[in-house]
Design a protein around this motif. Structure first.
Motif, short mmCIF file in Angstrom:
data_model
loop_
_atom_site.label_atom_id
_atom_site.label_comp_id
_atom_site.label_asym_id
_atom_site.label_seq_id
_atom_site.Cartn_x
_atom_site.Cartn_y
_atom_site.Cartn_z
N LEU A 67 -3.25 -25.20 2.74
CA LEU A 67 -3.63 -26.09 4.16
C LEU A 67 -4.60 -26.01 4.89
O LEU A 67 -5.26 -26.76 5.52
N LEU A 68 -5.05 -24.48 4.98
CA LEU A 68 -6.08 -24.06 5.76
C LEU A 68 -7.36 -24.47 5.44
O LEU A 68 -8.34 -24.35 5.84
N THR A 69 -7.58 -25.10 4.11
CA THR A 69 -8.88 -25.44 3.55
C THR A 69 -9.08 -26.87 4.29
O THR A 69 -10.18 -27.19 4.13
N LEU A 70 -8.16 -27.45 4.89
CA LEU A 70 -8.24 -28.93 5.58
C LEU A 70 -8.48 -28.75 7.07
O LEU A 70 -8.58 -27.40 7.52
N PRO A 71 -9.34 -29.93 7.54
CA PRO A 71 -9.62 -29.61 9.06
C PRO A 71 -8.43 -29.56 10.02
O PRO A 71 -8.08 -30.52 10.84
N ILE A 72 -7.85 -28.39 9.97
CA ILE A 72 -6.77 -28.01 10.89
C ILE A 72 -7.01 -26.94 11.78
O ILE A 72 -7.81 -25.78 11.28
N MET A 73 -6.96 -27.04 12.95
CA MET A 73 -7.27 -25.92 13.82
C MET A 73 -5.98 -25.03 13.97
O MET A 73 -5.19 -25.23 14.93
N PRO A 74 -6.10 -23.77 13.20
CA PRO A 74 -4.90 -22.73 13.26
C PRO A 74 -4.68 -22.25 14.52
O PRO A 74 -5.44 -21.76 14.87
N ARG A 75 -3.62 -22.42 15.16
CA ARG A 75 -3.25 -21.32 16.34
C ARG A 75 -1.83 -20.78 16.09
O ARG A 75 -0.87 -21.27 15.29
N LEU A 76 -1.60 -19.90 16.63
CA LEU A 76 -0.57 -18.84 16.36
C LEU A 76 0.85 -19.38 17.07
O LEU A 76 0.90 -19.98 18.11
N ASN A 77 1.76 -19.37 16.39
CA ASN A 77 3.17 -19.61 16.81
C ASN A 77 3.87 -18.44 17.28
O ASN A 77 4.20 -17.49 16.74
N GLU A 78 3.79 -18.08 18.62
CA GLU A 78 4.04 -17.03 19.24
C GLU A 78 5.70 -16.63 18.96
O GLU A 78 6.17 -15.54 18.79
N SER A 79 6.49 -17.78 19.00
CA SER A 79 7.82 -17.53 18.60
C SER A 79 8.28 -17.02 17.20
O SER A 79 9.20 -16.17 17.23
N ARG A 80 7.36 -17.32 16.32
CA ARG A 80 7.29 -16.84 15.13
C ARG A 80 7.09 -15.38 14.84
O ARG A 80 7.79 -14.64 14.23
N LEU A 81 6.07 -14.99 15.72
CA LEU A 81 5.84 -13.69 15.80
C LEU A 81 6.58 -12.70 16.48
O LEU A 81 6.83 -11.47 15.79
#
Length: 649
Positions: free
Chosen positions: A165-179
């Motif tokens: 999915l990260l090869t697509l135009p997606i701006m990845p941002r961290l999900n702090e809850s999962r961290l």
């Protein structure tokens, strides 16, 4: 196992050239036998092929029907393939090949969105239905296979790996809850949907999904809590019926075009699988069964080794023994793989599995059976005591304590019995108050970080309080909406929460990176349903833990293994101590290469972080070193994902 990916634009825009190819290229480890694509206007699908069954030799994906109105990609197998084939032919379906993927495609043609309930296996699949202008997807009952998806504005994409999915135009941002779930072990299985990336989710096990221009709709298609209870005239009859189901679950997982392997820990679950194959299924295999065992380097003092040796007296088995005396290169290679994983859970919890799957790969073995879910079919000592008291089966208490003594768990259960008696006699309204008081203590910081390796105390206090407040509120809301439970509905929750699917997600990530397909007989839907429905007495740990399984293994397992008393002492902890000790020697080097404060500073107190890493260096053992290990894994993984992921919102 294979990899799947897809993109759909609901506004009619064609999929851009190279997009689906980039997604599958990012998952090339899943496709040693080729990568193929299908594209039609605004839809594109891709599949990375790992052939493991004779039927897969006839399979090419993406797969379409005759008029190309349906197109399918699938990861996994259909295990009730003979029964499903007969049903489909009876409905007039035309089957062009023996491939499992075609069975799924035809099942959708015949039954539509009801087809997942007809398919028993370890699989996920997506079907583009051009007639309905929708994408339909389903995940198997136990969650043995999984995928990730992103819903954009007017478009939808999915992939077996997040990096697809990260090869697509997606701006990845961290999900702090999962961290924070990662850092606080109590909650790591609670979230069945979220990932470390905001906007990238996963679908819970036993769910189906419909994707249209109106959005994404998800529903549970399998819930065994309301199935009729099973009745038997005796426990012997129940044991025979359980063994019949286990035979089915094992035999249908032996289809292979190469050597078949199995984990052999010396415990009841893996030994039962190996013993059953050896006694009854040799004719199903073209080569002896390869077994993979983890033992301590001082093997003669290793309790598991004693049981494994008994199993290996069967010289038809082809054993591979892995000891905890690991080289620095093995440990370093494990850490070097961190950037290829979807999240740090796989690295922090998958070390021993990685050793087995790597050994399988080196021995040319693409299929490995494991004992996953065996512990969920039967009740632990704590759960058994709860059930005995709740059912007011007080006559069972002496037998329960005899079982505790037999297995070395008598310490602490007298106090536990007193506590549980009090809880049983206390009205639910007072128990709710007590739970809230306990939660309140944690929120105030008076009980943070009691367990070894618990990292609550390392978090900034306000961060910890906010996180706990959210998680406890979610749990209280779930309790408030819960209906009065029967044994069957309570047992069902072992399989309808994230407990099992989380383990399969971790396991699968490690296996697929080495070109190995894990198969889990105890995760077979039919066996799970049988276990949930069988009488309470068949589940309890009296007079022995997993007594029913031991009973049905008469004549299949050596008696020494069948009546093994010591449980819960798997030597995996020794392998982690080796890994932590090796890591401890490189902590300073790691800290020099990674700015821990820059990476973790928003959540972790710097002074406490230094103390945890100092403890790790000073001890090199599991209880003291676990916290430093988890933090180092997290810091390395976050750093490997690039600075954009951890930028403050």
């Amino acid at each position: 196992m294979s990899g799947i990916a897809g993109i759909i634009h609901f506004d009619g825009r064609p999929v851009e050239p190279g997009q689906i190819e980039a997604m599958t290229a990012a998952m090339h480890a899943r496709g040693p036998d080729g990568i193929n694509h299908w594209r039609k206007g605004n839809v594109a699908l891709g599949q990375c092929m790992l052939r493991t069954t004779p039927e897969s030799l006839e399979e090419t994906q993406p797969l379409t029907n005759e008029d190309h109105s349906l197109a399918l990609v699938m990861d996994g197998r259909v295990d009730n393939y003979e029964e499903l084939r007969r049903e489909l032919l009876g409905k007039g379906a035309v089957l062009r090949t023996r491939a499992d993927a075609e069975l799924v495609l035809r099942a959708y043609e015949v039954w539509g969105e009801d087809c997942p309930d007809r398919i028993i296996g370890e699989c996920v699949f997506f079907i583009w239905d051009a007639r309905e202008q929708r994408m339909f997807a389903a995940r198997d009952a136990a969650g043995t296979r999984h995928f990730y998806y992103h819903q954009g504005k007017g478009w939808f994409a999915f992939a077996s790996e997040i990096k697809g999915l990260l090869t697509l135009p997606i701006m990845p941002r961290l999900n702090e809850s999962r961290l924070l779930d990662y850092l606080v072990e109590e909650f790591d299985r609670d979230d069945q949907v979220g990932t470390f990336y905001r906007g990238i989710d996963r679908m819970p096990a036993a769910h189906a999904m419909s994707i249209t221009d109106q959005g994404v709709e998800t529903w549970r298609y399998w819930n065994p809590q309301n199935l009729p209870a099973l009745c038997f005239t005796s426990m012997e009859e129940c044991a025979e019926a359980f063994l019949a189901q286990l035979r089915i679950a094992v035999k249908c997982r032996l289809r292979s075009i190469g050597p078949v392997g199995a984990m052999l820990s010396g415990g009841m679950d893996s030994s039962s699988i190996v013993g059953l194959i050896s006694k009854e299924c040799r004719a199903e295999l073209t080569q002896p069964l390869k077994t993979f065992s983890l033992i301590r380097e001082d093997r003669e003092n290793c309790l598991d080794w004693r049981a494994i040796k008994e199993m290996l007296k069967d010289d038809w088995l082809d054993p591979v023994i892995i000891t905890s005396e690991l080289s620095s290169d093995v440990c370093r290679t494990y850490f070097d793989n961190i950037k290829n994983l979807n999240d740090p859970f796989a690295l922090s919890q998958g070390f021993t599995d990685s050793l087995v799957f790597n050994a399988a790969h080196e021995n040319g073995c693409r299929v490995v059976l494991d004992g996953m879910a065996g512990d969920l079919l039967f009740y632990s000592f704590d759960r058994s005591l709860d059930c005995i008291l709740r059912a007011k089966e007080f006559s069972q208490i002496p037998a329960f304590f005899a079982a505790c003594r037999r297995h070395g768990f008598e310490n602490g259960f007298s106090r536990a019995l007193a506590r549980k008696f009090l809880r049983l006699l206390t009205p639910e309204s007072l128990r709710a108050v007590y739970r809230k008081l306990g939660d309140r203590k944690k929120l105030l910081g008076t009980m943070l970080g009691d367990a070894p390796g618990d990292l609550l105390n390392v978090l900034h206090p306000e961060t910890a309080r906010q996180f706990l407040a959210t998680r406890y509120a979610e749990r209280q809301q779930a309790v408030a909406h819960a209906v009065s439970e029967t044994d069957q509905s309570a047992h069902t929750r072992n399989f309808t929460t994230g407990l099992l699917s989380f383990a399969h997600e971790v396991n699968g990530q490690i296996a697929l990176s080495m070109g190995v397909e894990p198969r889990s007989p105890f995760s077979d839907r039919r066996l799970i349903e049988f276990a949930i429905r069988m009488p309470l007495g068949a589940k309890l740990c009296v007079p022995w833990y997993k007594h029913l399984l031991r009973a049905c293994m008469a004549g299949i397992l050596p008696e020494v293994v069948r009546w093994r008393r010591d449980i819960g002492y798997h030597p995996g902890w020794k392998f982690y101590e080796t890994l932590i000790s090796e890591m401890a020697g490189n902590v300073q080097k790691t800290r020099n290469s990674i700015d821990f404060h820059a990476v973790l500073g928003r959540w972790v107190d710097e002074s406490k972080l230094k103390f945890v890493t100092k403890e790790c260096v000073g001890s090199g053992n599991l209880p003291s070193g676990k916290g430093g290990f988890l933090l180092t894994v997290l810091a390395e993984w976050l750093s490997s994902q690039g600075p954009g992921l951890t930028e403050a919102p």
